[in-house]
Design an enzyme around this catalytic site. Structure first.
Site, short mmCIF file in Angstrom:
data_model
loop_
_atom_site.label_atom_id
_atom_site.label_comp_id
_atom_site.label_asym_id
_atom_site.label_seq_id
_atom_site.Cartn_x
_atom_site.Cartn_y
_atom_site.Cartn_z
N SER A 293 31.52 28.32 95.47
CA SER A 293 31.62 29.51 94.64
C SER A 293 32.10 29.17 93.22
O SER A 293 31.43 28.43 92.51
CB SER A 293 32.56 30.52 95.32
OG SER A 293 32.57 31.75 94.65
N TYR A 294 33.27 29.68 92.82
CA TYR A 294 33.76 29.42 91.46
C TYR A 294 34.06 27.94 91.24
O TYR A 294 34.10 27.47 90.10
CB TYR A 294 35.01 30.24 91.19
CG TYR A 294 35.32 30.42 89.71
CD1 TYR A 294 34.79 31.49 89.00
CD2 TYR A 294 36.12 29.52 89.03
CE1 TYR A 294 35.04 31.65 87.65
CE2 TYR A 294 36.39 29.66 87.68
CZ TYR A 294 35.84 30.74 87.00
OH TYR A 294 36.10 30.89 85.65
#
Length: 389
Positions: A293-294
């Site tokens: 994800s991030y």
């Protein structure tokens, strides 16, 4: 005489009192009546909540939960999974309870990283003074000395911390689904050194010091009548402010302030810091990243800031549901070309595992990663990740 909770319907009118006061005699008379009504409201009764105290246990045992032999969180007495709606119609209290349990889970995973995975907790900044805020990462004994290969794990954004992929999966599924532990153990069995980043640990929270609000008359040499008028306005303002504070914070929770950790105040900053002080200094000929994800965005930012160094040490990158964007992050052509050759992004999809998925951005290949909970992607299993192991 006290006014019942039904008086709440009059509160929006209070907001417009200043406007009403500008009107004629009839409106001023209404204002006077409204003030009288408001003065008779029992604030304690008005703000009384059915919400229980936000006083939760600080251990799993206190919550009457434990992880069983399959790594599933279960109630000690009933054997049932975790129940979020423990108290009906008390969403805020249930959420606070869930968050309190989540903090215990975080510490539990930290213990597993040290005891089950034999990782060491390393505090950062490396030159931190005794009194300044600190964070930490986890490393295997051979992370910096392994001459062959090093694996670096970066989780996503939110409440997760080092060693976790998703708190939701840890609580509702099991430890293997929600933590990085299967990745770490498999990597170590395959002869990798391991570094586990902690990109969301950017600050510490301390109680905000109470500020003294000085009365207008405390240091004034004004005439008595003028000072009394100012004091009256001051007291009315304070009463409204206290009313709002009691509504906003009925249980008088502590007001907290954040002290940011030097050179680690964001996930991107943390990733660059760990690269400069640990990964870049490692002996490993081949460095591999798994970024969820991030964490994928943080890796791309690392490439932008340390492009030549990253290219010289990193062999391959496994991204899982990465939210990076090479255009918004202004990654140059040479970075995009390198990513096409050395990165792969496993994304949520209903297609069979490793099926090619089209992308509008030609930055790196995208393939399917299937998990039964499509709203909380489980990163691709290392057993299938032939690019890394």
């Amino acid at each position: 005489m006290s006014i019942s909770l039904s008086s709440l319907i009059l509160l929006p009118i209070w907001i417009n009192m200043s406007q009403i006061q500008q009107g004629g005699p009839d409106e001023k008379e209404k204002t006077t009546a409204l003030k009288d009504l408001l003065s008779r409201i029992d604030l304690d009764e008005l703000m009384k909540k059915d919400e229980p105290p936000l006083d939760f246990p600080d251990t799993l045992e206190g919550f009457e939960y434990a992880f069983n032999e399959k790594g599933q969180l279960r109630h000690i007495k009933t054997g049932e999974p975790f129940v979020f709606n423990y108290r009906e119609d008390l969403h805020r209290w249930n959420q606070k309870r869930y968050e309190a349990l989540g903090e215990i889970i975080t510490k539990y995973v930290y213990d597993l990283l040290e005891k089950d995975c034999n990782l060491k907790k390393i505090f950062i900044p490396v030159d931190a003074t005794e009194s300044e805020p600190k964070s930490f990462i986890f490393m295997s004994e051979d992370a910096l000395t392994n001459p062959q290969k090093l694996m670096v794990l970066i989780h996503g954004s939110g409440v997760v911390r080092a060693g976790q992929w998703a708190r939701k999966l840890i609580i509702n599924e099991d430890l293997d689904s929600g933590t990085q532990i299967p990745f770490i153990k498999r990597a170590m069995d395959e002869g990798y050194g391991v570094i586990v980043l902690n990109p969301n640990e950017n600050c510490i929270e301390v109680e905000k010091p109470k500020t003294h609000v000085q009365s207008s008359s405390d240091s004034s040499d004004e005439p008595v009548e003028k000072r009394e008028r100012k004091d009256k306005v001051f007291k009315e303002t304070k009463k409204r402010r206290d009313f709002y504070e009691k509504y906003r914070n009925p249980q008088r929770e502590k007001e907290m302030m954040q002290l940011y950790i030097r050179e680690n105040g964001s996930p991107e900053e943390h990733t660059v810091y760990v690269w400069d002080h640990f990964i870049a200094k490692s002996a490993a000929e081949n460095v591999f990243f798994v970024a969820h994800s991030y964490g994928g965005l943080a890796f791309v930012e690392l490439m932008i800031q340390r492009e030549a160094d990253v290219k010289s040490k990193v062999t391959a990158v496994a991204l899982t549901d990465s939210v990076h964007n090479v255009w918004h992050q202004e990654a140059g052509k040479t970075i995009r070309e390198w990513m096409r050759e050395n990165c792969c992004n496993w994304v949520s999809s209903s297609e069979p595992l490793d099926t090619s998925v089209e992308s509008m951005l030609p930055d790196c290949p995208r393939v399917s990663a299937v998990h039964k909970d499509q709203n909380c992607l489980l990163p691709v299993n290392v057993e299938h990740n032939t690019m890394l192991i």
